[in-house]
Design a protein around this motif. Structure first.
Motif, PDB file in Angstrom:
ATOM      1  N   UNK A 296       0.833  -1.205   0.000  1.00  0.00           N
ATOM      2  CA  UNK A 296       0.000   0.000   0.000  1.00  0.00           C
ATOM      3  C   UNK A 296       0.868   1.255   0.000  1.00  0.00           C
ATOM      4  N   UNK A 297       0.363   2.318  -0.609  1.00  0.00           N
ATOM      5  CA  UNK A 297       1.006   3.620  -0.491  1.00  0.00           C
ATOM      6  C   UNK A 297       0.661   4.219   0.869  1.00  0.00           C
ATOM      7  N   UNK A 298       1.373   5.267   1.220  1.00  0.00           N
ATOM      8  CA  UNK A 298       1.104   5.926   2.496  1.00  0.00           C
ATOM      9  C   UNK A 298      -0.296   6.541   2.503  1.00  0.00           C
ATOM     10  N   UNK A 299      -0.683   7.127   1.374  1.00  0.00           N
ATOM     11  CA  UNK A 299      -2.023   7.707   1.296  1.00  0.00           C
ATOM     12  C   UNK A 299      -3.107   6.663   1.422  1.00  0.00           C
ATOM     13  N   UNK A 300      -2.875   5.490   0.850  1.00  0.00           N
ATOM     14  CA  UNK A 300      -3.873   4.420   0.919  1.00  0.00           C
ATOM     15  C   UNK A 300      -4.072   3.933   2.339  1.00  0.00           C
ATOM     16  N   UNK A 301      -2.993   3.846   3.121  1.00  0.00           N
ATOM     17  CA  UNK A 301      -3.168   3.337   4.487  1.00  0.00           C
ATOM     18  C   UNK A 301      -3.885   4.370   5.354  1.00  0.00           C
ATOM     19  N   UNK A 302      -3.669   5.656   5.080  1.00  0.00           N
ATOM     20  CA  UNK A 302      -4.404   6.675   5.837  1.00  0.00           C
ATOM     21  C   UNK A 302      -5.885   6.636   5.489  1.00  0.00           C
ATOM     22  N   UNK A 303      -6.179   6.511   4.209  1.00  0.00           N
ATOM     23  CA  UNK A 303      -7.577   6.522   3.770  1.00  0.00           C
ATOM     24  C   UNK A 303      -8.344   5.299   4.252  1.00  0.00           C
ATOM     25  N   UNK A 304      -7.641   4.193   4.482  1.00  0.00           N
ATOM     26  CA  UNK A 304      -8.305   2.943   4.856  1.00  0.00           C
ATOM     27  C   UNK A 304      -8.259   2.659   6.356  1.00  0.00           C
ATOM     28  N   UNK A 305      -7.755   3.592   7.150  1.00  0.00           N
ATOM     29  CA  UNK A 305      -7.636   3.336   8.581  1.00  0.00           C
ATOM     30  C   UNK A 305      -8.987   2.972   9.191  1.00  0.00           C
ATOM     31  N   UNK A 343       9.259  13.560   4.239  1.00  0.00           N
ATOM     32  CA  UNK A 343       8.258  14.621   4.428  1.00  0.00           C
ATOM     33  C   UNK A 343       7.446  14.838   3.157  1.00  0.00           C
ATOM     34  N   UNK A 344       8.080  14.739   1.996  1.00  0.00           N
ATOM     35  CA  UNK A 344       7.343  14.913   0.739  1.00  0.00           C
ATOM     36  C   UNK A 344       6.297  13.811   0.585  1.00  0.00           C
ATOM     37  N   UNK A 345       6.681  12.568   0.883  1.00  0.00           N
ATOM     38  CA  UNK A 345       5.731  11.464   0.809  1.00  0.00           C
ATOM     39  C   UNK A 345       4.625  11.650   1.842  1.00  0.00           C
ATOM     40  N   UNK A 346       5.002  12.109   3.012  1.00  0.00           N
ATOM     41  CA  UNK A 346       4.021  12.343   4.081  1.00  0.00           C
ATOM     42  C   UNK A 346       2.979  13.369   3.642  1.00  0.00           C
ATOM     43  N   UNK A 347       3.439  14.483   3.077  1.00  0.00           N
ATOM     44  CA  UNK A 347       2.488  15.520   2.673  1.00  0.00           C
ATOM     45  C   UNK A 347       1.578  15.024   1.546  1.00  0.00           C
ATOM     46  N   UNK A 355      -5.973  15.791   4.718  1.00  0.00           N
ATOM     47  CA  UNK A 355      -5.510  16.354   5.975  1.00  0.00           C
ATOM     48  C   UNK A 355      -4.281  17.245   5.838  1.00  0.00           C
ATOM     49  N   UNK A 356      -3.810  17.522   4.651  1.00  0.00           N
ATOM     50  CA  UNK A 356      -2.547  18.243   4.485  1.00  0.00           C
ATOM     51  C   UNK A 356      -2.667  19.687   4.969  1.00  0.00           C
ATOM     52  N   UNK A 357      -1.656  20.109   5.760  1.00  0.00           N
ATOM     53  CA  UNK A 357      -1.580  21.483   6.255  1.00  0.00           C
ATOM     54  C   UNK A 357      -0.133  21.950   6.157  1.00  0.00           C
ATOM     55  N   UNK A 358       0.106  22.956   5.337  1.00  0.00           N
ATOM     56  CA  UNK A 358       1.478  23.427   5.121  1.00  0.00           C
ATOM     57  C   UNK A 358       2.074  24.062   6.370  1.00  0.00           C
ATOM     58  N   UNK A 359       1.216  24.593   7.265  1.00  0.00           N
ATOM     59  CA  UNK A 359       1.741  25.273   8.447  1.00  0.00           C
ATOM     60  C   UNK A 359       2.308  24.309   9.487  1.00  0.00           C
TER      61      UNK A 359
END
Length: 442
Positions: A296-305, A343-347, A355-359
């Protein structure tokens, strides 16, 4: 060649040949050269094989930190010899070949392993309260998701964190406290391993060098071996979860220049398969290690939590960064720098989940044009990512950082392409004109 001898007793005199460092391993003893606390070690009583594998991992990690890559003939590849006491040398000799291959692949160095019978007595320890699983808990977003998903299945888990003090210590404890408040003390326990080479001091027979190597590719072996020792203490069938997304696991080099030092192999499938061969030779449970997110990609695991509300609440407090203290020198917040590859993958994954927040980052990779300047080191990962995403299709990209075992190359290739698309989507979402023009049209 520098040799490192791990000693867990004081009955054997230190060899005096040049270049040999003894890593005495007694928590709380001021003469020790491995700086650790006894809390974790006193809480485990694994089988001799699991305990000795942990000892090997300690020696590997400390040698990795003490031997500078800059001193190697090619500036990277070192020749390292370890002399390690074990309860059953014949068993470790049988595992020597896969251990060599695993270490060579993981760190990129040449390793020589010497095993001798352990002398002296090991410390008496006590077993822990039973649990359904052990889960590695780095303080990053993947491990946080993994812990929450296990708890949402009504499992009781022991979270295991490794740290060397500083920010990450508090990140792990704060996140563990938050999930404990949600799921209860009967389901969540945190065990933290503080372990690092000591600073040079007069009590050392051969003083350790002052300098420290900062690549430390071997940390994953220490983390996994500590997890296996803890799981073995809780019961021979207790699984060890190492939750990490498969996109960062295969870690395809973005550009050819990053195939060396920057292409780490923390949970690469080839490393885990080779380590599994060593575990088989050591008669340890090869099925104990589980990564539910390997495809799974990082985004996929967040979306499927399985607990979206809790993960969304705690995600911003996790740290996935390779340089968590980078902001200190620019009077920026500590935590996630915003410009490194993790960090790039995380964002991108947070954008995928909404949920992305640049601040929440010291640098905003989407709008900070200074990161695009070829003369800045901070923007190296962003520029490499843009070059990779804009380049020609590479049919063999997923194999650039190592072979894929078990006929899963197609599955990992598909995973890699989905991960790249997550990055493209995020970069297009809010990037400035200078950034967007470096990407191909949608």
């Amino acid at each position: 060649m520098k040799a490192f001898q791990l000693r867990t007793d004081r009955s054997q005199r230190l060899d005096t040949d040049a270049g040999l460092y003894a890593l005495d391993w007694w928590p709380g003893d001021q003469r020790s050269t491995v700086h650790s606390t006894g809390n974790f070690l006193q809480a485990i009583s694994p089988s001799s094989a699991a305990r000795d594998l942990f000892g090997l991992a300690v020696a590997v990690y400390c040698a990795d930190k003490l031997a500078l890559r800059a001193d190697a003939p090619d500036g990277f590849t070192r020749d390292l010899e370890l002399r390690i006491p074990v309860s059953d040398p014949e068993r470790f000799v049988a595992a020597e070949e896969p251990l060599h291959r695993a270490l060579r692949f993981l760190t990129g160095d040449h390793w020589t392993l010497r095993f001798r019978p352990s002398s002296g007595r090991t410390r008496k320890t006590t077993s822990g309260t039973p649990a359904d699983a052990v889960c590695l808990f780095s303080g990053g977003l993947d491990s946080l998701t993994g812990a929450i998903d296990l708890l949402a299945q009504s499992m009781s888990i022991v979270l295991l964190g490794h740290h060397e003090g500083g920010l990450i210590t508090h990140v792990q404890t704060d996140l563990a406290r938050a999930v404990t408040n949600r799921y209860g003390k009967t389901h969540v326990r945190l065990r933290q391993l503080f372990l690092t080479p000591s600073v040079p001091h007069a009590g050392q027979a051969t003083p350790l060098p002052k300098e420290r190597e900062d690549t430390t590719r071997s940390r994953s072996l220490l983390f996994i071996a500590a997890g296996l020792a803890l799981a073995d203490t809780l019961g021979s069938q207790t699984p060890l979860y190492i939750p990490e997304n498969g996109f960062i696991g295969v870690n395809v080099p973005l550009v050819p220049a990053r195939r060396g030092a920057l292409s780490t192999r923390t949970t690469h499938p080839h490393f885990l398969a080779t380590l599994g061969e060593a575990l088989t030779a050591l008669q340890l449970d090869t099925d104990a290690i589980k990564n539910p997110y390997r495809l799974n990609t990082k985004g996929e695991i967040l979306a499927a939590t399985q607990d979206t509300a809790l993960l969304a609440e705690l995600a911003l407090g996790s740290v996935s960064c390779a340089h968590p203290t980078a902001g200190r020198w620019r009077k920026k917040p500590l935590g996630n720098c915003g410009y490194c590859w993790p960090c790039l993958i995380r964002r991108a994954s947070m954008h995928h989940a909404g949920w992305d927040r640049s601040d929440q980052y010291a640098w905003d990779a989407l709008t900070d044009d200074t990161l695009l300047d070829p003369g800045t080191q901070t923007g190296a990962s962003l520029r490499a990512a843009l070059a990779s995403l804009s380049g020609p299709d590479d049919r063999y990209a997923v194999l650039r950082n190592g072979p894929i075992p078990d006929g899963e190359a197609r599955d990992f290739d598909a995973l890699y392409r989905r991960g790249c698309e997550e990055l493209r989507t995020w970069l297009r979402s809010g990037g400035g004109p200078s950034l967007r023009k470096r990407l191909p049209a949608a």
